[in-house]
Design an enzyme around this catalytic site. Structure first.
Site, PDB file in Angstrom:
ATOM      1  CB  SER A  16      -0.910   0.022   1.236  1.00 36.92           C
ATOM      2  OG  SER A  16      -1.455   1.313   1.445  1.00 36.92           O
ATOM      3  CE  LYS A  43      -0.008 -20.893  16.310  1.00 31.57           C
ATOM      4  NZ  LYS A  43       1.039 -21.427  17.207  1.00 31.57           N
ATOM      5  CB  SER A  45      -6.220 -20.453  23.925  1.00 30.23           C
ATOM      6  OG  SER A  45      -5.122 -19.687  23.454  1.00 30.23           O
ATOM      7  CG  ASN A  98      -5.360 -18.551  14.911  1.00 23.93           C
ATOM      8  OD1 ASN A  98      -6.578 -18.557  14.800  1.00 23.93           O
ATOM      9  ND2 ASN A  98      -4.660 -17.420  14.930  1.00 23.93           N
ATOM     10  CE1 TYR A 123     -12.225 -25.096   8.777  1.00 30.61           C
ATOM     11  CE2 TYR A 123     -10.865 -24.293  10.575  1.00 30.61           C
ATOM     12  CZ  TYR A 123     -11.493 -24.077   9.365  1.00 30.61           C
ATOM     13  OH  TYR A 123     -11.378 -22.852   8.746  1.00 30.61           O
ATOM     14  CG  ASP A 164      15.925  -4.000   4.029  1.00 38.17           C
ATOM     15  OD1 ASP A 164      15.253  -3.996   5.078  1.00 38.17           O
ATOM     16  OD2 ASP A 164      15.946  -3.028   3.241  1.00 38.17           O
ATOM     17  N   GLY A 182       5.028 -18.225  21.491  1.00 36.29           N
ATOM     18  CA  GLY A 182       5.822 -19.400  21.841  1.00 36.29           C
ATOM     19  C   GLY A 182       7.080 -19.532  21.005  1.00 36.29           C
ATOM     20  CD  GLU A 187       7.338 -10.519  23.906  1.00 42.06           C
ATOM     21  OE1 GLU A 187       7.173 -11.696  24.248  1.00 42.06           O
ATOM     22  OE2 GLU A 187       8.386  -9.878  24.137  1.00 42.06           O
ATOM     23  CB  ALA A 202       2.172 -11.091  26.539  1.00 41.33           C
ATOM     24  CG  ASP A 237       7.050 -14.367  27.295  1.00 39.23           C
ATOM     25  OD1 ASP A 237       7.570 -15.364  26.774  1.00 39.23           O
ATOM     26  OD2 ASP A 237       6.032 -13.826  26.826  1.00 39.23           O
TER      27      ASP A 237
END
Length: 336
Positions: A39, A64, A89, A91, A126, A183, A191, A215, A219, A221
């Site tokens: 865009s 996933k 929990s 995807n 699914y 680049d 995870g 991140e 969260a 970590d």
């Protein structure tokens, strides 16, 4: 020389460019080769050329499916016959259910009670068999282990699995074929399965390429782990990005530690603003976790960091588009 490097890499990490190429050959008949879109309006806002790899258009609505498909197709017939089990929990749960359905085997999905409704509905759609757990990771693992004992199914971890990492790495193979001038690649981190595969493949193809993680501050970590030099887990996480609340595993951490160049931490209000741009300008529906790469590029911490001033052509992984619209509408009511 490349073969020697690949062998060394495989001994050091859970995946390498060879396992990623093998995964791509294995899953190509079943996955979508997702488009890369650009865009000029967002380029002007960011001051850089951005290339969006639309994994929100992948089967199951997220990247996933690549890893889940690779893991399930890697099973021999005797393993596959008893089915697969995972705890997730979001995807990965849906992706594994879909991949299992394609192979005609059962998928037992342990889901915490606070999982987004839309993602639970995907699992059911699914054909996954839903088993509920409490919200803690300990409860999820305990319930999953019980299912394993009862069924003899094969555990497919959401990210801490070489087959999963290899499957996710196929994104880099496509992206760097579609847009060779990139680049830098910015990837959501949770995870670490996605960024591990993307980083290993991208840097094998182009050692000079930079791979940055994005991140949420609530969260963070992985950023703390990277700074400390060892895995850090949090007592709680708080972010709109429900797909980015997991902690690094013993297979993903070494790759994040050694291969990922840096981690950009952003606030939830920045993620929401990036989502708005995706909807209003790109005309693409993304979940919060999927928009975080754009949020990182537009963040002041990225713009002001001289280390990244030479990042001119940036690939951004729009990792998924499965979102709870009720939560989205309420998020627009926040003031940051």
């Amino acid at each position: 020389m490349m073969e020697e490097k690949s062998a060394t890499q495989r001994m050091k990490y859970a995946a390498d460019i060879s396992s990623i190429r093998e995964a791509h050959s294995r899953i190509s008949p079943f996955i979508h080769r997702t488009p890369v879109i650009c865009s000029e309006s967002i380029n002007a806002i960011s001051g850089r050329r951005l290339f969006f790899k639309c994994e929100c258009f992948q089967k199951g609505g997220a990247f996933k499916f690549r890893g889940a498909c690779n893991a399930i197709l890697s099973l021999d017939n005797s393993q596959a016959a008893k089915g697969v089990v995972t705890h997730s929990s979001g995807n990965h749960a849906a992706a594994l259910s879909l991949a299992a359905k394609l192979r005609g085997i059962p998928a037992y999905i342990v889901i915490p009670r606070n999982a987004p409704k839309c993602k639970v509905e995907n699992v059911i759609r699914y054909g996954g068999k839903v088993i509920w757990s409490d919200v803690t990771i300990q409860s999820r693992e305990t319930v999953a282990n019980k299912v394993l004992e009862e069924t003899g199914a094969v555990l497919i971890h959401p990210f801490n699995d070489g087959r999963i990492i290899s499957g996710q790495g196929t994104i880099s193979l496509e992206l760097l074929e579609q847009t060779s001038e990139i680049d830098t690649i910015i990837v959501p981190i949770s995870g670490g399965g996605l960024i591990s595969g993307v980083a290993l493949a991208a840097k094998s193809i182009n050692p000079a390429i930079r791979v940055l993680a994005a991140e949420p501050r609530g969260a963070n970590d992985a950023a703390q782990s990277k700074a400390a030099g060892h895995i850090i887990t949090l007592s709680e996480t708080k972010t709109i990005a429900d797909g980015l609340r997991a902690f690094l595993g013993d297979l993903t951490w070494p790759i994040v530690r050694d291969v990922v160049d840096d981690i950009i931490v952003v606030d939830d209000f920045e993620i929401i603003e990036a989502m708005k741009l995706c909807y209003e300008i790109l005309k693409v529906a993304v979940e919060p976790s999927g928009a975080i790469g754009l949020a990182a590029v537009l963040s002041e911490s990225f713009r002001a960091n001289p280390a990244w001033s030479s990042c001119k052509n940036i690939g951004i992984i729009l990792s998924g588009g499965n979102l709870d619209l009720g939560a989205l509408w309420s998020s627009y009511g926040t003031d940051g």
